[in-house]
Design a protein around this motif. Structure first.
Motif, short mmCIF file in Angstrom:
data_model
loop_
_atom_site.label_atom_id
_atom_site.label_comp_id
_atom_site.label_asym_id
_atom_site.label_seq_id
_atom_site.Cartn_x
_atom_site.Cartn_y
_atom_site.Cartn_z
N ILE A 86 0.85 -1.20 0.00
CA ILE A 86 0.00 0.00 0.00
C ILE A 86 0.88 1.25 0.00
O ILE A 86 0.63 2.22 -0.72
CB ILE A 86 -0.95 0.00 1.21
N GLY A 87 1.94 1.25 0.81
CA GLY A 87 2.86 2.37 0.82
C GLY A 87 3.48 2.62 -0.54
O GLY A 87 3.63 3.77 -0.97
N LYS A 88 3.84 1.55 -1.25
CA LYS A 88 4.42 1.69 -2.58
C LYS A 88 3.42 2.27 -3.58
O LYS A 88 3.78 3.07 -4.45
CB LYS A 88 4.92 0.33 -3.08
N ILE A 89 2.16 1.85 -3.46
CA ILE A 89 1.12 2.40 -4.33
C ILE A 89 0.99 3.91 -4.12
O ILE A 89 0.91 4.69 -5.09
CB ILE A 89 -0.23 1.69 -4.07
N LEU A 90 0.96 4.34 -2.87
CA LEU A 90 0.81 5.76 -2.56
C LEU A 90 2.03 6.55 -3.03
O LEU A 90 1.90 7.64 -3.60
CB LEU A 90 0.60 5.95 -1.06
N ALA A 91 3.22 6.01 -2.80
CA ALA A 91 4.44 6.68 -3.26
C ALA A 91 4.48 6.75 -4.78
O ALA A 91 4.86 7.78 -5.36
CB ALA A 91 5.67 5.95 -2.72
N GLY A 92 4.08 5.65 -5.43
CA GLY A 92 4.11 5.61 -6.88
C GLY A 92 3.23 6.66 -7.52
O GLY A 92 3.55 7.19 -8.59
N ALA A 93 2.11 6.98 -6.88
CA ALA A 93 1.21 8.01 -7.40
C ALA A 93 1.83 9.40 -7.33
O ALA A 93 1.37 10.33 -7.98
CB ALA A 93 -0.11 7.99 -6.64
N LEU A 94 2.89 9.54 -6.53
CA LEU A 94 3.64 10.79 -6.45
C LEU A 94 4.87 10.77 -7.35
O LEU A 94 5.68 11.70 -7.33
CB LEU A 94 4.08 11.04 -5.00
N GLY A 95 5.01 9.70 -8.12
CA GLY A 95 6.17 9.56 -8.99
C GLY A 95 7.40 9.06 -8.28
O GLY A 95 8.51 9.17 -8.82
N ILE A 96 7.25 8.50 -7.09
CA ILE A 96 8.38 8.05 -6.28
C ILE A 96 8.54 6.55 -6.43
O ILE A 96 7.64 5.78 -6.12
CB ILE A 96 8.18 8.43 -4.80
N GLU A 97 9.72 6.12 -6.91
CA GLU A 97 10.01 4.71 -7.07
C GLU A 97 10.13 4.02 -5.71
O GLU A 97 10.49 4.65 -4.71
CB GLU A 97 11.32 4.52 -7.84
N ALA A 98 9.86 2.72 -5.69
CA ALA A 98 9.93 1.96 -4.44
C ALA A 98 11.32 2.07 -3.80
O ALA A 98 11.44 2.10 -2.58
CB ALA A 98 9.58 0.50 -4.69
N GLY A 99 12.36 2.15 -4.62
CA GLY A 99 13.70 2.24 -4.09
C GLY A 99 14.00 3.56 -3.40
O GLY A 99 15.02 3.68 -2.70
N ASN A 100 13.13 4.56 -3.59
CA ASN A 100 13.31 5.86 -2.95
C ASN A 100 12.38 6.06 -1.76
O ASN A 100 12.19 7.18 -1.30
CB ASN A 100 13.10 6.98 -3.96
N ILE A 101 11.81 4.96 -1.28
CA ILE A 101 11.04 5.00 -0.03
C ILE A 101 11.98 4.64 1.11
O ILE A 101 12.66 3.62 1.07
CB ILE A 101 9.87 4.01 -0.05
N GLU A 102 12.01 5.47 2.13
CA GLU A 102 12.72 5.13 3.36
C GLU A 102 11.71 4.54 4.33
O GLU A 102 10.78 5.22 4.76
CB GLU A 102 13.40 6.35 3.97
N TRP A 103 11.90 3.28 4.69
CA TRP A 103 10.99 2.59 5.62
C TRP A 103 11.51 2.75 7.04
O TRP A 103 12.67 2.45 7.32
CB TRP A 103 10.87 1.12 5.27
N VAL A 104 10.65 3.21 7.92
CA VAL A 104 11.00 3.40 9.33
C VAL A 104 10.13 2.47 10.17
O VAL A 104 8.90 2.48 10.04
CB VAL A 104 10.78 4.87 9.76
N GLU A 105 10.75 1.67 11.01
CA GLU A 105 9.98 0.77 11.85
C GLU A 105 9.16 1.56 12.86
O GLU A 105 9.68 2.40 13.58
CB GLU A 105 10.88 -0.21 12.59
N THR A 106 7.87 1.29 12.88
CA THR A 106 6.99 1.87 13.89
C THR A 106 6.36 0.75 14.69
O THR A 106 6.09 -0.33 14.16
CB THR A 106 5.88 2.73 13.26
#
Length: 295
Positions: A86-106
């Protein structure tokens, strides 16, 4: 480590979401990374969160790292699961590739503080929407509706449902809605809080507690990974509704609208279903996506 963008940006003009909703198919766990849409940052309102994130080409997303099917850290340290997709889908709609997502443990107890303090741009982490949380943050979605259930050791025949919790040690996670439900509705049970659900499971296997309670999909992931030791009570029968939402900074209404538009587009084009089937769908049937609540 890239710093998340300021979530309190002043928003003007229209959302400009329509231009960004050309979502590519989501790869899930077996089809490779989804491709981001081609997005011109200037298509978003000047000064909006969407414009800032699209211009930066990066986003920071909080998720769980210890929950099979939804958010579980892989061998390389990167999380995998339905929330991650789901996070990748939301980022992708902003033109952000999955490799440019920084995942932070919550974990359950720090989701609101991470959003309020700007440590993350979004939280997608089996995050139940409720009125108390909406006092300090906002939610997009829901993108899934779970329900609270119970998990015990395979040889446990004493616990048959929530009406058999009196006198039992019930493990859940501090700051979670399932823990609060036990406090509010089962004062005769002994609630034992942990920081993560994986620690709840360890306590159950070690005999420190009698039962673990949280959402059915989370428990199903643990049972699937250790069926010789764990089972769901009454096949995972639920006794609450837990609508999972995407947490974001309070008052960022245009961003929330954009996220809701993106989720609805994913429902319609099959991207949401593909994300489910590549992750949680390995264990659970594909549900109908829930209606987005544009409160």
């Amino acid at each position: 480590m890239a710093s998340p963008l300021n979530r309190r940006l002043f928003l003007t003009g229209s959302v400009g979401a329509a231009a960004a909703l050309g979502l590519a198919a989501c790869g899930g766990t077996g089809g490779g990374e989804p491709e981001a849409a081609e997005v011109d940052a200037s298509s978003f309102a000047e000064g909006s969160t969407m414009a800032a994130l699209a211009e930066a080409g990066k986003i920071t997303i909080g998720t769980k790292f210890d929950q099979p099917l939804f958010g579980l850290a892989g061998p390389d340290g990167e999380p995998v699961g339905f929330d991650v997709e789901i996070g990748k889908i939301l980022a992708g709609a902003l033109g952000i590739e999955a490799g440019n997502i920084e995942w932070v443990e919550t974990v359950s107890a720090n989701r609101e503080p991470f959003i309020e303090n700007g440590q993350v741009d979004l939280v997608v982490a089996t995050y139940t929407i409720n009125d108390t949380r909406k006092e300090v943050i906002d939610f997009a979605g829901p993108y899934y509706v779970a329900g609270q259930a119970l998990m015990v050791l395979v040889d446990n025949e004493d616990i048959t449902g929530e009406d058999s919790l009196a006198g039992k040690k019930v493990a859940s996670v501090e700051g979670s809605t399932p823990a609060q439900y036990i406090l509010d509705n089962h004062p005769d049970a002994e609630l034992v809080n942990f920081d993560t659900y994986s620690n709840c499971v360890t306590a159950l296997i070690n005999g420190q507690v009698d039962v673990v309670t949280t959402d059915n999909v989370i428990l199903a992931g643990f049972v699937e990974s250790d069926p010789d030791n764990l089972k769901l009570v009454n096949d995972g029968e639920t006794f609450t509704e837990e609508p999972y939402g995407v947490g974001l900074a309070k008052g960022d209404d245009d961003f929330r609208t954009f996220l809701n538009d993106t989720l609805e587009a994913a429902y319609e084009d099959g991207t949401w279903a593909e994300a489910w089937e590549g992750t949680a769908g390995a264990v659970l049937p594909t549900p109908d996506p829930p209606a987005v609540d544009r409160y």
